[in-house]
Design a protein around this motif. Structure first.
Motif, PDB file in Angstrom:
ATOM      1  N   LEU A  92       0.827  -1.206   0.000  1.00  0.00           N
ATOM      2  CA  LEU A  92       0.000   0.000   0.000  1.00  0.00           C
ATOM      3  C   LEU A  92       0.862   1.257   0.000  1.00  0.00           C
ATOM      4  CD1 LEU A  92      -3.034   0.883   0.269  1.00  0.00           C
ATOM      5  CD2 LEU A  92      -2.620   1.021   2.726  1.00  0.00           C
ATOM      6  N   VAL A  93       1.882   1.272   0.851  1.00  0.00           N
ATOM      7  CA  VAL A  93       2.719   2.469   1.010  1.00  0.00           C
ATOM      8  C   VAL A  93       3.615   2.705  -0.204  1.00  0.00           C
ATOM      9  CG1 VAL A  93       4.593   3.469   2.373  1.00  0.00           C
ATOM     10  CG2 VAL A  93       2.662   2.378   3.525  1.00  0.00           C
ATOM     11  N   THR A  94       4.134   1.636  -0.782  1.00  0.00           N
ATOM     12  CA  THR A  94       5.103   1.789  -1.867  1.00  0.00           C
ATOM     13  C   THR A  94       4.458   1.953  -3.237  1.00  0.00           C
ATOM     14  OG1 THR A  94       5.273  -0.625  -2.117  1.00  0.00           O
ATOM     15  CG2 THR A  94       6.847   0.445  -0.637  1.00  0.00           C
ATOM     16  N   ALA A  95       3.150   1.735  -3.350  1.00  0.00           N
ATOM     17  CA  ALA A  95       2.498   1.753  -4.658  1.00  0.00           C
ATOM     18  C   ALA A  95       2.735   3.045  -5.444  1.00  0.00           C
ATOM     19  CB  ALA A  95       1.004   1.479  -4.499  1.00  0.00           C
ATOM     20  N   PRO A  96       2.497   4.237  -4.854  1.00  0.00           N
ATOM     21  CA  PRO A  96       2.708   5.456  -5.656  1.00  0.00           C
ATOM     22  C   PRO A  96       4.158   5.624  -6.098  1.00  0.00           C
ATOM     23  CG  PRO A  96       1.420   5.927  -3.680  1.00  0.00           C
ATOM     24  CD  PRO A  96       1.968   4.548  -3.511  1.00  0.00           C
ATOM     25  N   PHE A  97       5.100   5.313  -5.210  1.00  0.00           N
ATOM     26  CA  PHE A  97       6.515   5.475  -5.552  1.00  0.00           C
ATOM     27  C   PHE A  97       6.912   4.531  -6.686  1.00  0.00           C
ATOM     28  CE2 PHE A  97      10.904   3.981  -4.969  1.00  0.00           C
ATOM     29  CZ  PHE A  97      11.588   5.169  -5.196  1.00  0.00           C
ATOM     30  N   LEU A  98       6.499   3.264  -6.586  1.00  0.00           N
ATOM     31  CA  LEU A  98       6.851   2.309  -7.629  1.00  0.00           C
ATOM     32  C   LEU A  98       6.204   2.680  -8.955  1.00  0.00           C
ATOM     33  CD1 LEU A  98       6.652  -1.078  -5.681  1.00  0.00           C
ATOM     34  CD2 LEU A  98       8.694   0.193  -6.374  1.00  0.00           C
ATOM     35  N   GLY A  99       4.989   3.226  -8.908  1.00  0.00           N
ATOM     36  CA  GLY A  99       4.361   3.683 -10.137  1.00  0.00           C
ATOM     37  C   GLY A  99       5.131   4.830 -10.775  1.00  0.00           C
ATOM     38  N   ALA A 100       5.613   5.750  -9.942  1.00  0.00           N
ATOM     39  CA  ALA A 100       6.397   6.874 -10.461  1.00  0.00           C
ATOM     40  C   ALA A 100       7.715   6.401 -11.062  1.00  0.00           C
ATOM     41  CB  ALA A 100       6.654   7.890  -9.339  1.00  0.00           C
ATOM     42  N   VAL A 101       8.352   5.439 -10.392  1.00  0.00           N
ATOM     43  CA  VAL A 101       9.613   4.895 -10.918  1.00  0.00           C
ATOM     44  C   VAL A 101       9.383   4.232 -12.272  1.00  0.00           C
ATOM     45  CG1 VAL A 101      11.383   3.138 -10.537  1.00  0.00           C
ATOM     46  CG2 VAL A 101      10.694   4.630  -8.661  1.00  0.00           C
ATOM     47  N   ALA A 102       8.277   3.499 -12.397  1.00  0.00           N
ATOM     48  CA  ALA A 102       7.982   2.827 -13.668  1.00  0.00           C
ATOM     49  C   ALA A 102       7.759   3.835 -14.783  1.00  0.00           C
ATOM     50  CB  ALA A 102       6.766   1.927 -13.506  1.00  0.00           C
ATOM     51  N   ASP A 103       7.020   4.902 -14.493  1.00  0.00           N
ATOM     52  CA  ASP A 103       6.799   5.921 -15.517  1.00  0.00           C
ATOM     53  C   ASP A 103       8.086   6.620 -15.918  1.00  0.00           C
ATOM     54  OD1 ASP A 103       4.059   5.658 -16.024  1.00  0.00           O
ATOM     55  OD2 ASP A 103       3.528   6.849 -14.271  1.00  0.00           O
ATOM     56  N   ARG A 104       9.008   6.744 -14.970  1.00  0.00           N
ATOM     57  CA  ARG A 104      10.263   7.440 -15.258  1.00  0.00           C
ATOM     58  C   ARG A 104      11.285   6.505 -15.932  1.00  0.00           C
ATOM     59  NH1 ARG A 104      11.840  12.013 -16.933  1.00  0.00           N
ATOM     60  NH2 ARG A 104      14.100  12.145 -16.852  1.00  0.00           N
ATOM     61  N   ALA A 105      11.427   5.292 -15.415  1.00  0.00           N
ATOM     62  CA  ALA A 105      12.458   4.385 -15.923  1.00  0.00           C
ATOM     63  C   ALA A 105      11.994   3.602 -17.146  1.00  0.00           C
ATOM     64  CB  ALA A 105      12.879   3.408 -14.822  1.00  0.00           C
ATOM     65  N   GLY A 106      10.677   3.467 -17.325  1.00  0.00           N
ATOM     66  CA  GLY A 106      10.164   2.713 -18.458  1.00  0.00           C
ATOM     67  C   GLY A 106       9.268   1.578 -17.995  1.00  0.00           C
ATOM     68  N   ARG A 107       8.063   1.492 -18.544  1.00  0.00           N
ATOM     69  CA  ARG A 107       7.093   0.500 -18.084  1.00  0.00           C
ATOM     70  C   ARG A 107       7.522  -0.915 -18.439  1.00  0.00           C
ATOM     71  NH1 ARG A 107       2.831   4.529 -20.742  1.00  0.00           N
ATOM     72  NH2 ARG A 107       2.992   6.161 -19.162  1.00  0.00           N
ATOM     73  N   ARG A 108       8.074  -1.094 -19.614  1.00  0.00           N
ATOM     74  CA  ARG A 108       8.535  -2.433 -19.998  1.00  0.00           C
ATOM     75  C   ARG A 108       9.618  -2.912 -19.047  1.00  0.00           C
ATOM     76  NH1 ARG A 108      12.792  -4.364 -23.388  1.00  0.00           N
ATOM     77  NH2 ARG A 108      13.477  -2.190 -23.476  1.00  0.00           N
ATOM     78  N   ARG A 109      10.598  -2.054 -18.758  1.00  0.00           N
ATOM     79  CA  ARG A 109      11.673  -2.422 -17.831  1.00  0.00           C
ATOM     80  C   ARG A 109      11.109  -2.731 -16.439  1.00  0.00           C
ATOM     81  NH1 ARG A 109      13.863   2.327 -20.236  1.00  0.00           N
ATOM     82  NH2 ARG A 109      15.448   1.880 -21.822  1.00  0.00           N
ATOM     83  N   ALA A 110      10.174  -1.899 -15.994  1.00  0.00           N
ATOM     84  CA  ALA A 110       9.592  -2.109 -14.668  1.00  0.00           C
ATOM     85  C   ALA A 110       8.817  -3.420 -14.609  1.00  0.00           C
ATOM     86  CB  ALA A 110       8.677  -0.944 -14.308  1.00  0.00           C
TER      87      ALA A 110
END
Length: 416
Positions: free
Chosen positions: A72-90
């Protein structure tokens, strides 16, 4: 010369459905096969670590609560990382983490090792779901996102159902090697999923999320600042209390407060899966406007309220009467699930910015984790302590949450 009939003429005017892009079909395949693993693991892991490893049931419960909280706590951060680093890579990274967590299960023989595996598994599982939804959304237009999300939901249910059957076989065999084979095969499946996702076009990574002052990207706050999304997510968490009802609260209620045979719970899970598979995608295809989302939310609220009322009345009948009441309640509960999803998806995700897709999917995905926490921490004690009135309270809460979605839809998704 043949004269076309009106039905033939209307069929000729009807637009041919646009075929799905190959990357979307690949993500659909990953969704299905990974859900089979999830179902098998969820059906066996608690019993394996309690009966074979010897961990206390209370400790396992605390670990699962901790894992849900971390997701629950990490969801927004991990979503932001995926948008920044690349969804396929994430997506590839999350699949590899799921495989690593299942590998930990293979060697875990104490509480702390199990806790590491469980937290990584639950967090990676939540992150993987958000990224997959974002990948699909990036390949379809806004008008098709609700239907695509519904198809993903149906695939998830089908996979979980198949995985549950696998888990039931393992429980029937009841040997350590059978349990471990589930986790070993699951780790291999995770590697296969990672390979499939890695084979997506590089364009699937999407455009990097925009940076703000100081060169730092918006770590999840872009989605969290959207009041409409946060409101819809909160209401959806209350609506999704049907998940802990189906998996936890109803089995306990049936076994301790009614005369219904225990096979009813297994039939209820199967019935839920079948109804979702039959109705979810066609229902979602009809929710194309705010007005349609409002109507769907009203149906969801009414169905969930009536379902809770029937569950509360189950102790009044004998074995067959209670079983019949519970199964009718399951049909209504599943209708509520089918109707609630498209309404919430339409309001939360249809207007999501293209460069913040994973953030929006991740924040919205918090609803499921929150529902599971509320279900075990609050709703189960409420129902067991208050009985039938507790069920009516639960029904009223879900109906009120559906009313919030309907009101938002009537106002065009605005929160003020």
């Amino acid at each position: 010369m043949a004269i076309p009939t009106p039905s033939a003429a209307s069929a000729a005017r009807r637009p041919t459905p646009e075929p799905l892009p190959a990357p979307v079909r690949r993500v659909y395949a990953v969704q299905l096969i990974s859900a089979v693993t999830d179902g098998a693991v969820l059906a066996t892991v608690v019993l394996y670590f309690s009966t074979r490893v010897g961990l206390p049931a209370a400790s396992i419960g605390l670990v699962l609560a901790l894992a849900a909280g971390c997701a629950l706590v990490t969801a927004p951060f991990l979503g932001a990382v995926a948008d920044r680093a690349g969804r396929r890579r994430a997506a590839v990274a999350h699949s590899l983490l799921i495989g690593a967590a299942l590998t930990v299960y293979l060697v875990a023989d104490d509480l702390w090792t199990y806790a590491v595996g469980a937290v990584v598994f639950v967090v990676a599982q939540a992150g993987a779901g958000a990224v997959r939804h974002a990948l699909v959304a990036s390949y379809v237009g806004p008008e098709r996102r609700v239907r695509a999300r519904a198809h993903m939901h149906s695939l998830l249910n089908a996979g979980l159902g198949a995985g549950t059957v696998v888990g039931a076989v393992v429980l029937a065999v009841d040997s350590r090697s059978a349990f471990l084979s589930v986790y070993a095969c699951g780790a291999v499946v995770a590697l296969v999923c990672a390979a499939l996702l890695h084979g997506l076009p590089r364009a699937a990574d999407g455009r990097p999320a925009p940076r703000t002052g100081g060169g730092r990207f918006r770590a999840g706050t872009g989605a969290l600042r959207d009041r409409r999304l946060v409101t819809v997510t909160a209401a959806t968490a209350l609506l999704q209390l049907y998940m802990p009802v189906l998996s936890l609260i109803l089995p306990v209620w049936v076994s301790t407060r009614t005369e219904a045979p225990m096979w009813v719970c297994a039939v209820a899970l199967g019935l839920n899966t079948v109804v979702v598979l039959v109705l979810q995608t066609p229902w979602a295809a009809r929710v194309r406007t705010d007005r349609g989302a409002a109507r769907s939310a009203v149906v969801a609220g009414a169905a969930l309220l009536l379902a809770c009322g029937l569950f509360g009345a189950a102790p009044l009948g004998g074995p067959f009467g209670a079983a019949a009441v519970v199964l009718v309640g399951i049909v209504l509960l599943t209708l509520g699930e089918v109707a609630a999803g498209p309404s919430a998806w339409h309001l939360a995700l249809r207007r999501a910015p293209a460069d913040l897709q994973t953030q929006y999917q991740a924040v919205f995905g918090m609803a499921g984790a929150l529902a599971r926490i509320l279900g075990s921490a609050l709703v189960l004690p409420l129902v067991l302590s208050q009985g039938t009135p507790g069920w009516w309270v639960l029904g009223a809460v879900t109906a009120a949450a559906a009313g919030v979605l309907a009101l938002l839809a009537r106002r065009g998704g605005r929160t003020g």
